[in-house]
Design a protein around this motif. Sequence first.
Motif, PDB file in Angstrom:
ATOM      1  N   PHE A 121       0.833  -1.188   0.000  1.00  0.00           N
ATOM      2  CA  PHE A 121       0.000   0.000   0.000  1.00  0.00           C
ATOM      3  C   PHE A 121       0.870   1.241   0.000  1.00  0.00           C
ATOM      4  CE2 PHE A 121      -2.679  -3.328   1.725  1.00  0.00           C
ATOM      5  CZ  PHE A 121      -3.854  -3.133   1.024  1.00  0.00           C
ATOM      6  N   ILE A 122       0.331   2.266  -0.574  1.00  0.00           N
ATOM      7  CA  ILE A 122       1.043   3.552  -0.638  1.00  0.00           C
ATOM      8  C   ILE A 122       0.088   4.637  -0.139  1.00  0.00           C
ATOM      9  CG2 ILE A 122       0.365   4.035  -3.008  1.00  0.00           C
ATOM     10  CD1 ILE A 122       3.226   5.097  -3.410  1.00  0.00           C
ATOM     11  N   GLY A 123       0.650   5.638   0.524  1.00  0.00           N
ATOM     12  CA  GLY A 123      -0.183   6.698   1.087  1.00  0.00           C
ATOM     13  C   GLY A 123      -0.683   7.650   0.014  1.00  0.00           C
ATOM     14  N   ARG A 124      -1.847   8.240   0.290  1.00  0.00           N
ATOM     15  CA  ARG A 124      -2.428   9.233  -0.611  1.00  0.00           C
ATOM     16  C   ARG A 124      -2.292  10.614   0.030  1.00  0.00           C
ATOM     17  NH1 ARG A 124      -8.125   6.464  -1.818  1.00  0.00           N
ATOM     18  NH2 ARG A 124      -8.524   7.681   0.042  1.00  0.00           N
ATOM     19  N   LYS A 125      -2.483  11.635  -0.765  1.00  0.00           N
ATOM     20  CA  LYS A 125      -2.356  13.009  -0.286  1.00  0.00           C
ATOM     21  C   LYS A 125      -3.396  13.334   0.774  1.00  0.00           C
ATOM     22  CE  LYS A 125      -0.670  14.989  -4.565  1.00  0.00           C
ATOM     23  NZ  LYS A 125      -0.944  15.919  -5.638  1.00  0.00           N
ATOM     24  N   ASP A 126      -4.561  12.714   0.651  1.00  0.00           N
ATOM     25  CA  ASP A 126      -5.623  13.044   1.601  1.00  0.00           C
ATOM     26  C   ASP A 126      -5.523  12.236   2.892  1.00  0.00           C
ATOM     27  OD1 ASP A 126      -6.371  10.533   0.746  1.00  0.00           O
ATOM     28  OD2 ASP A 126      -8.338  11.121  -0.004  1.00  0.00           O
ATOM     29  N   GLY A 127      -4.452  11.467   3.056  1.00  0.00           N
ATOM     30  CA  GLY A 127      -4.223  10.737   4.285  1.00  0.00           C
ATOM     31  C   GLY A 127      -4.620   9.274   4.232  1.00  0.00           C
ATOM     32  N   GLY A 128      -5.280   8.812   3.179  1.00  0.00           N
ATOM     33  CA  GLY A 128      -5.659   7.415   3.062  1.00  0.00           C
ATOM     34  C   GLY A 128      -4.526   6.604   2.406  1.00  0.00           C
ATOM     35  N   VAL A 129      -4.812   5.335   2.150  1.00  0.00           N
ATOM     36  CA  VAL A 129      -3.853   4.472   1.455  1.00  0.00           C
ATOM     37  C   VAL A 129      -4.541   3.818   0.267  1.00  0.00           C
ATOM     38  CG1 VAL A 129      -2.427   3.968   3.468  1.00  0.00           C
ATOM     39  CG2 VAL A 129      -4.377   2.515   2.967  1.00  0.00           C
ATOM     40  N   ARG A 130      -3.734   3.403  -0.678  1.00  0.00           N
ATOM     41  CA  ARG A 130      -4.246   2.679  -1.834  1.00  0.00           C
ATOM     42  C   ARG A 130      -3.276   1.549  -2.159  1.00  0.00           C
ATOM     43  NH1 ARG A 130      -1.405   3.964  -6.447  1.00  0.00           N
ATOM     44  NH2 ARG A 130      -0.238   5.898  -6.349  1.00  0.00           N
ATOM     45  N   PRO A 131      -3.797   0.459  -2.775  1.00  0.00           N
ATOM     46  CA  PRO A 131      -2.898  -0.642  -3.118  1.00  0.00           C
ATOM     47  C   PRO A 131      -1.956  -0.225  -4.247  1.00  0.00           C
ATOM     48  CG  PRO A 131      -5.154  -1.137  -3.825  1.00  0.00           C
ATOM     49  CD  PRO A 131      -5.188   0.161  -3.097  1.00  0.00           C
ATOM     50  N   THR A 132      -0.792  -0.773  -4.199  1.00  0.00           N
ATOM     51  CA  THR A 132       0.189  -0.487  -5.246  1.00  0.00           C
ATOM     52  C   THR A 132      -0.119  -1.348  -6.474  1.00  0.00           C
ATOM     53  OG1 THR A 132       1.701  -2.185  -4.454  1.00  0.00           O
ATOM     54  CG2 THR A 132       1.995   0.045  -3.568  1.00  0.00           C
ATOM     55  N   ALA A 133       0.440  -0.954  -7.595  1.00  0.00           N
ATOM     56  CA  ALA A 133       0.280  -1.718  -8.837  1.00  0.00           C
ATOM     57  C   ALA A 133       0.901  -3.109  -8.669  1.00  0.00           C
ATOM     58  CB  ALA A 133       0.923  -0.975  -9.998  1.00  0.00           C
ATOM     59  N   GLN A 134       1.970  -3.177  -7.892  1.00  0.00           N
ATOM     60  CA  GLN A 134       2.643  -4.467  -7.651  1.00  0.00           C
ATOM     61  C   GLN A 134       1.689  -5.450  -6.964  1.00  0.00           C
ATOM     62  OE1 GLN A 134       6.024  -3.996  -5.070  1.00  0.00           O
ATOM     63  NE2 GLN A 134       6.369  -6.195  -4.889  1.00  0.00           N
ATOM     64  N   ARG A 135       0.956  -5.006  -5.965  1.00  0.00           N
ATOM     65  CA  ARG A 135      -0.007  -5.875  -5.256  1.00  0.00           C
ATOM     66  C   ARG A 135      -1.114  -6.319  -6.208  1.00  0.00           C
ATOM     67  NH1 ARG A 135      -2.510  -7.344  -0.404  1.00  0.00           N
ATOM     68  NH2 ARG A 135      -4.790  -7.289  -0.483  1.00  0.00           N
ATOM     69  N   SER A 136      -1.672  -5.382  -6.954  1.00  0.00           N
ATOM     70  CA  SER A 136      -2.752  -5.709  -7.887  1.00  0.00           C
ATOM     71  C   SER A 136      -2.284  -6.716  -8.935  1.00  0.00           C
ATOM     72  CB  SER A 136      -3.268  -4.446  -8.579  1.00  0.00           C
ATOM     73  OG  SER A 136      -3.817  -3.564  -7.626  1.00  0.00           O
ATOM     74  N   GLU A 137      -1.106  -6.531  -9.466  1.00  0.00           N
ATOM     75  CA  GLU A 137      -0.561  -7.459 -10.466  1.00  0.00           C
ATOM     76  C   GLU A 137      -0.329  -8.841  -9.867  1.00  0.00           C
ATOM     77  OE1 GLU A 137       2.937  -5.582 -12.036  1.00  0.00           O
ATOM     78  OE2 GLU A 137       1.778  -3.997 -12.998  1.00  0.00           O
ATOM     79  N   ARG A 138       0.187  -8.893  -8.635  1.00  0.00           N
ATOM     80  CA  ARG A 138       0.443 -10.167  -7.965  1.00  0.00           C
ATOM     81  C   ARG A 138      -0.865 -10.937  -7.764  1.00  0.00           C
ATOM     82  NH1 ARG A 138       2.330  -8.575  -3.000  1.00  0.00           N
ATOM     83  NH2 ARG A 138       0.312  -8.930  -2.039  1.00  0.00           N
ATOM     84  N   ILE A 139      -1.886 -10.244  -7.242  1.00  0.00           N
ATOM     85  CA  ILE A 139      -3.163 -10.905  -6.977  1.00  0.00           C
ATOM     86  C   ILE A 139      -3.836 -11.324  -8.291  1.00  0.00           C
ATOM     87  CG2 ILE A 139      -5.495 -10.546  -6.060  1.00  0.00           C
ATOM     88  CD1 ILE A 139      -4.175  -8.929  -3.804  1.00  0.00           C
ATOM     89  N   ASN A 140      -3.796 -10.485  -9.305  1.00  0.00           N
ATOM     90  CA  ASN A 140      -4.384 -10.845 -10.602  1.00  0.00           C
ATOM     91  C   ASN A 140      -3.683 -12.064 -11.205  1.00  0.00           C
ATOM     92  OD1 ASN A 140      -6.320  -8.843 -10.538  1.00  0.00           O
ATOM     93  ND2 ASN A 140      -5.081  -7.367 -11.681  1.00  0.00           N
ATOM     94  N   ALA A 141      -2.366 -12.122 -11.100  1.00  0.00           N
ATOM     95  CA  ALA A 141      -1.625 -13.275 -11.626  1.00  0.00           C
ATOM     96  C   ALA A 141      -1.990 -14.550 -10.860  1.00  0.00           C
ATOM     97  CB  ALA A 141      -0.119 -13.016 -11.544  1.00  0.00           C
ATOM     98  N   LEU A 142      -2.140 -14.448  -9.536  1.00  0.00           N
ATOM     99  CA  LEU A 142      -2.525 -15.609  -8.735  1.00  0.00           C
ATOM    100  C   LEU A 142      -3.961 -16.057  -9.059  1.00  0.00           C
ATOM    101  CD1 LEU A 142      -0.876 -14.568  -5.351  1.00  0.00           C
ATOM    102  CD2 LEU A 142      -0.164 -16.434  -6.874  1.00  0.00           C
ATOM    103  N   MET A 143      -4.870 -15.105  -9.295  1.00  0.00           N
ATOM    104  CA  MET A 143      -6.242 -15.441  -9.674  1.00  0.00           C
ATOM    105  C   MET A 143      -6.271 -16.117 -11.057  1.00  0.00           C
ATOM    106  SD  MET A 143      -8.197 -12.057  -8.235  1.00  0.00           S
ATOM    107  CE  MET A 143      -9.862 -12.529  -8.565  1.00  0.00           C
ATOM    108  N   ASP A 144      -5.435 -15.638 -11.970  1.00  0.00           N
ATOM    109  CA  ASP A 144      -5.341 -16.276 -13.287  1.00  0.00           C
ATOM    110  C   ASP A 144      -4.824 -17.704 -13.157  1.00  0.00           C
ATOM    111  OD1 ASP A 144      -6.266 -13.981 -14.507  1.00  0.00           O
ATOM    112  OD2 ASP A 144      -4.275 -13.276 -15.134  1.00  0.00           O
ATOM    113  N   ALA A 145      -3.873 -17.918 -12.243  1.00  0.00           N
ATOM    114  CA  ALA A 145      -3.327 -19.265 -12.033  1.00  0.00           C
ATOM    115  C   ALA A 145      -4.413 -20.205 -11.484  1.00  0.00           C
ATOM    116  CB  ALA A 145      -2.135 -19.209 -11.082  1.00  0.00           C
ATOM    117  N   VAL A 146      -5.277 -19.694 -10.596  1.00  0.00           N
ATOM    118  CA  VAL A 146      -6.374 -20.503 -10.068  1.00  0.00           C
ATOM    119  C   VAL A 146      -7.343 -20.854 -11.190  1.00  0.00           C
ATOM    120  CG1 VAL A 146      -8.404 -20.463  -8.556  1.00  0.00           C
ATOM    121  CG2 VAL A 146      -6.197 -19.681  -7.693  1.00  0.00           C
TER     122      VAL A 146
END
Length: 162
Positions: A121-146
């Motif tokens: 996760f990476i911080g946002r300007k407004d104080g929240g967090v968002r997932p990084t592209a690396q996390r999204s790519e990892r999870i998408n690749a694992l879902m494709d493998a399933v």
Amino acid sequence: MKIFRQLSILGVLLPLICTPVVAQTVYKSTDKKATIYSDKPPKSGNAEQITIDPNQNVISTEKTPEVKALEEQQKSHWDYRDQQQASEGSARQERIARAEAELADAEAALEAGQQTQPGDFIGRKDGGVRPTAQRSERINALMDAVEQAKENLERAKYSREP
């Protein structure tokens, strides 16, 4: 008393045993749909009369050497097919077991990959967090493998390949 019982049984069985076998007449007629065999002449009157003599219509139950050889050849053919199908069945079961194991591994990897890891996760300007592209790519690749593992399992279950 006992002798009367035996005589009465003999009296019932004797006519059955001594009755001669008589030829039977059969009528063969043909209409638009079928050929009909009957023991009574048809009403139309256009029937062929066939006499069936039970003594002449006897088929020998003794098999000729050619028939015996053919039966043995067919038996060995079916034995071979049974063995082949058994080995194909065990190979198929092995493919299914491998595909099930691969699916279980892929699902376990997805579950582990969804756990938060450093840098996910990476911080946002407004104080929240968002997932990084690396996390999204990892999870998408694992879902494709399933999904791929599920397809492989379905193919293993329903494929006609040996």
